[in-house]
Design a protein around this motif. Sequence first.
Motif, PDB file in Angstrom:
ATOM      1  N   LYS A  31      -5.197   2.265  30.853  1.00  0.00           N
ATOM      2  CA  LYS A  31      -5.225   2.498  29.418  1.00  0.00           C
ATOM      3  C   LYS A  31      -6.071   1.406  28.752  1.00  0.00           C
ATOM      4  O   LYS A  31      -6.020   0.238  29.159  1.00  0.00           O
ATOM      5  CB  LYS A  31      -3.816   2.463  28.815  1.00  0.00           C
ATOM      6  N   TRP A  35      -5.103   0.409  23.259  1.00  0.00           N
ATOM      7  CA  TRP A  35      -3.847   1.161  23.344  1.00  0.00           C
ATOM      8  C   TRP A  35      -2.663   0.218  23.544  1.00  0.00           C
ATOM      9  O   TRP A  35      -1.611   0.386  22.915  1.00  0.00           O
ATOM     10  CB  TRP A  35      -3.945   2.155  24.508  1.00  0.00           C
ATOM     11  N   TRP A  63     -12.075   9.188  22.428  1.00  0.00           N
ATOM     12  CA  TRP A  63     -10.850   8.931  23.184  1.00  0.00           C
ATOM     13  C   TRP A  63      -9.628   9.383  22.402  1.00  0.00           C
ATOM     14  O   TRP A  63      -8.733  10.045  22.940  1.00  0.00           O
ATOM     15  CB  TRP A  63     -10.747   7.450  23.545  1.00  0.00           C
ATOM     16  N   PHE A  64      -9.581   9.048  21.117  1.00  0.00           N
ATOM     17  CA  PHE A  64      -8.434   9.476  20.308  1.00  0.00           C
ATOM     18  C   PHE A  64      -8.459  10.978  20.052  1.00  0.00           C
ATOM     19  O   PHE A  64      -7.404  11.629  20.015  1.00  0.00           O
ATOM     20  CB  PHE A  64      -8.386   8.700  18.990  1.00  0.00           C
ATOM     21  N   TYR A  67      -6.866  12.660  22.974  1.00  0.00           N
ATOM     22  CA  TYR A  67      -5.646  12.008  23.460  1.00  0.00           C
ATOM     23  C   TYR A  67      -4.676  13.008  24.070  1.00  0.00           C
ATOM     24  O   TYR A  67      -4.048  12.742  25.101  1.00  0.00           O
ATOM     25  CB  TYR A  67      -4.971  11.241  22.321  1.00  0.00           C
ATOM     26  N   ASN A  71      -3.173  12.879  28.042  1.00  0.00           N
ATOM     27  CA  ASN A  71      -1.781  12.477  28.228  1.00  0.00           C
ATOM     28  C   ASN A  71      -0.789  13.627  28.344  1.00  0.00           C
ATOM     29  O   ASN A  71       0.419  13.392  28.339  1.00  0.00           O
ATOM     30  CB  ASN A  71      -1.357  11.553  27.077  1.00  0.00           C
ATOM     31  N   ALA A  91       1.925  12.693  23.157  1.00  0.00           N
ATOM     32  CA  ALA A  91       1.185  11.935  22.150  1.00  0.00           C
ATOM     33  C   ALA A  91       2.083  10.928  21.442  1.00  0.00           C
ATOM     34  O   ALA A  91       3.302  11.113  21.332  1.00  0.00           O
ATOM     35  CB  ALA A  91       0.557  12.875  21.127  1.00  0.00           C
TER      36      ALA A  91
END
Length: 259
Positions: A31, A35, A63-64, A67, A71, A91
């Motif tokens: 990560k 983060w 990246w955001f 997300y 994940n 999230a």
Amino acid sequence: MKVVILAGGYGSRISEESHLKPKPMVEIGGKPILWHIMKLYSFYGFREFIICAGYKQHVIKEWFADYYLYNSDITIDFSKGGELTVHNNAAEPWKVTVIDTGLDTMTGGRIRRVKDYIGDETFLMTYGDGVSDVDLSQLVRFHRGHGKTATLTAVHAGQRFGVLQIAGAQQRVLSFREKPEADGARINAGYMVLEPGIFRYLENDQTVFEQETVQRLVADGELCAYLHDGFWQCMDTKREKEKLEGMAAAGRAPWMVWE
């Protein structure tokens, strides 16, 4: 209370990684260090973030934006035109604003550029390359108790940094001096609390927060230090990255207070 994170520099000392991505996106344990920093703030209930991006800012935004995909488990049904189903949504409960604050803007200038997103309120600020186990609730409580414009977190660390002379019941910063010999003095580790009055100390894009802003705050008696004797480590070099990677891999990462 909003959290401003400076994430726009070139990261030239860790160029092995930063030629591909901004330093705050260099990974520890899979990560980005950004983060990890945000997880600490979130643990203490601070979940609205303003990321001051610059160098390769698109990497942070992408990246955001992805997300969920990074994940969660997903199903893509091509028979339905690529319909996407997200399973076990992992999230974070965060609101994240990523602002391009310019490629060559200095640290104080980056904060100045996000003033409209902060509003007229107290806010938190830190750098996107240092992890810590600082108690942020205690930090905010200390800041509210002295009534000054700014509080920084002061730690003992290696002497590549400018050091602080601190005194009095309010732990007011009396002086700031650059790159001394090793003498055991504390350094500015970031993890700051700032009042909106800080914007009077930020003149333009070339304002360096750690130099002219800090010096002016000291001269006006408006800077105090929260003394932290726990863990803090910046990731300025490849060696420091490897140190943090090793701690995470061994399950001995003091900054991961959320686990």
